[in-house]
Design a protein around this motif. Structure first.
Motif, short mmCIF file in Angstrom:
data_model
loop_
_atom_site.label_atom_id
_atom_site.label_comp_id
_atom_site.label_asym_id
_atom_site.label_seq_id
_atom_site.Cartn_x
_atom_site.Cartn_y
_atom_site.Cartn_z
N MET A 70 0.91 -1.16 -0.12
CA MET A 70 -0.02 0.04 0.07
C MET A 70 0.84 1.30 0.08
O MET A 70 0.71 2.24 -0.61
CB MET A 70 -0.83 0.04 1.32
CG MET A 70 -2.01 -1.07 1.01
SD MET A 70 -3.07 -1.28 2.58
CE MET A 70 -3.91 0.66 2.56
N SER A 71 1.80 1.28 0.68
CA SER A 71 2.79 2.47 0.87
C SER A 71 3.50 2.73 -0.53
O SER A 71 3.48 3.93 -0.96
CB SER A 71 3.94 2.51 1.77
OG SER A 71 3.37 1.91 2.98
N ALA A 72 3.82 1.44 -1.12
CA ALA A 72 4.41 1.60 -2.43
C ALA A 72 3.49 2.03 -3.40
O ALA A 72 3.67 3.27 -4.27
CB ALA A 72 4.91 0.18 -2.94
N ARG A 73 2.23 1.91 -3.56
CA ARG A 73 1.23 1.99 -4.74
C ARG A 73 0.63 3.57 -4.23
O ARG A 73 0.27 4.13 -5.09
CB ARG A 73 0.31 0.75 -4.67
CG ARG A 73 1.02 -0.32 -5.56
CD ARG A 73 0.17 -1.44 -5.77
NE ARG A 73 -1.33 -1.08 -6.23
CZ ARG A 73 -2.31 -1.97 -6.18
NH1 ARG A 73 -2.00 -3.10 -5.78
NH2 ARG A 73 -3.37 -1.52 -6.97
N PHE A 74 0.19 3.59 -2.94
CA PHE A 74 -0.68 4.35 -2.80
C PHE A 74 -0.19 5.85 -1.75
O PHE A 74 -0.96 6.53 -1.77
CB PHE A 74 -2.11 3.93 -1.81
CG PHE A 74 -2.73 2.82 -2.55
CD1 PHE A 74 -3.04 2.66 -3.71
CD2 PHE A 74 -3.22 1.64 -1.44
CE1 PHE A 74 -3.48 1.76 -4.39
CE2 PHE A 74 -4.08 0.66 -2.14
CZ PHE A 74 -3.91 0.74 -3.41
N GLY A 75 0.95 5.51 -1.51
CA GLY A 75 1.62 6.60 -0.71
C GLY A 75 1.43 6.54 0.81
O GLY A 75 1.53 5.43 1.33
N SER A 76 0.71 7.29 1.53
CA SER A 76 0.30 7.37 2.88
C SER A 76 -0.95 6.43 3.21
O SER A 76 -1.54 6.04 2.27
CB SER A 76 0.03 8.84 3.46
OG SER A 76 -1.07 9.07 2.88
#
Ligand SMILES: NC(=O)c1ccc[n+]([C@@H]2O[C@H](COP(=O)([O-])OP(=O)(O)OC[C@H]3O[C@@H](n4cnc5c(N)ncnc54)[C@H](O)[C@@H]3O)[C@@H](O)[C@H]2O)c1
Length: 269
Positions: A70-76
């Motif tokens: 999620m961090s890699a794809r969506f940021g925060s």
């Protein structure tokens, strides 16, 4: 763009929350023990707004994998909805053998209590960074007896303790609240140790009998509960709120000593 991790997001209330958060413009991570997503959620995955991890809600490593994706794809990551749970089909204390009590307790508390703590442990650093929120799915069984047997009712009462303690420990960076819904027709199952692993709540729930007992007097649907989660997850809407359990229960808590709904009885009209 905001993102939310939802445990138990592949079915029932969790799946309704996925759709609603996506409609609000959020990206979503789903952790569920189911091996695959249902078609409607798989479509969201193909659209690139949903990341899925099949795993156990009490397994730290499942969160590690999903949080990095999620961090890699969506940021925060802006919110956690700890929602995966099992019921006990109102199995009374003395209707359990000692073996059932042991296995039922271990399996139910592993999901309903440990699963929520592990989720909070895994997400707290990301949420502290984003100024995010945790929202736990509790139940009317978190507030009153009779919404389950002693295992489920105790586990959901434990959820109130998790909300209060973590709201205190994680402030001011992370807000921690809960929604306490009442009944809804879903696939909610029980612990295998009570022989309930394959059961579905929607096959046994008498919605009409529930409606007759609550002041608001209608059969609630999953959609009736989702707005409260949006409110508590979104810092724009609820930045001053932490440590609360928000009952969304058609007035179950104010029904008084009569068993029929309301002060305006339909047969008076
Ligand atoms: N259905 C009701 O009447 C009702 C009433 C009050 C509260 N709730 C609460 O609502 C929440 C959602 O339940 P639901 O009714 O949508 O049931 P559901 O079974 O439709 O959804 C729960 C999801 O959690 C998943 N899950 C269960 N154990 C898991 C585990 N160990 N690891 C990962 N995933 C797991 C299931 O696979 C399922 O997809 C639960 O917290 C439940 O206690 C339900």
């Amino acid at each position: 763009m905001s993102s939310v991790l939802i445990t138990g997001g592949a079915s029932g209330l969790g799946a309704a929350l996925v759709h609603r958060f996506v409609r609000e413009g959020w990206s979503v991570g789903v952790l569920d023990r189911r091996p695959e997503l249902p078609d409607d959620l798989a479509r969201l995955e193909r659209r690139g707004v949903l990341a899925f991890e099949s795993g156990d809600a009490a397994d730290h490593s499942a969160y590690d994998r999903l949080v990095s994706e999620m961090s890699a794809r969506f940021g925060s990551i802006d919110a956690l909805i700890a929602n995966a749970a099992v019921w006990d089909y109102s199995r009374a204390l003395l209707d359990m053998t000692p073996e059932e009590l042991d296995a039922g307790f271990d399996q139910l508390f592993a999901v309903n209590v440990k699963g929520y703590l592990v989720a909070a442990h895994a997400l707290a650093p990301a949420l502290a960074e984003s100024g995010g929120a945790m929202v736990l799915t509790l139940s009317n069984a978190a507030l009153y007896p009779g919404g389950g047997g002693p295992l489920y009712v105790a586990s959901k009462h434990a959820g109130v303790g998790i909300v209060r303690q973590l709201a205190y420990e994680l402030a001011p960076q992370v807000r921690v609240n809960a929604v306490a819904p009442a009944g809804m027709a879903t696939a909610l199952s029980g612990p295998p140790g009570l022989g309930q692993g394959e059961q579905r709540f929607d096959e046994v729930w008498d919605g009409a009998a529930f409606a007759a007992r609550v002041p608001l007097g209608f059969v609630p649907e999953v959609a009736d509960y989702v707005e409260a989660f949006i409110y508590l997850a979104d810092r724009e809407k609820s930045r001053a709120v932490t440590g609360i359990v928000l009952p969304v229960e058609l007035g179950l808590g104010v029904r008084g000593i009569r068993n029929v709904a309301g002060g305006v009885r339909r047969d008076r009209n």
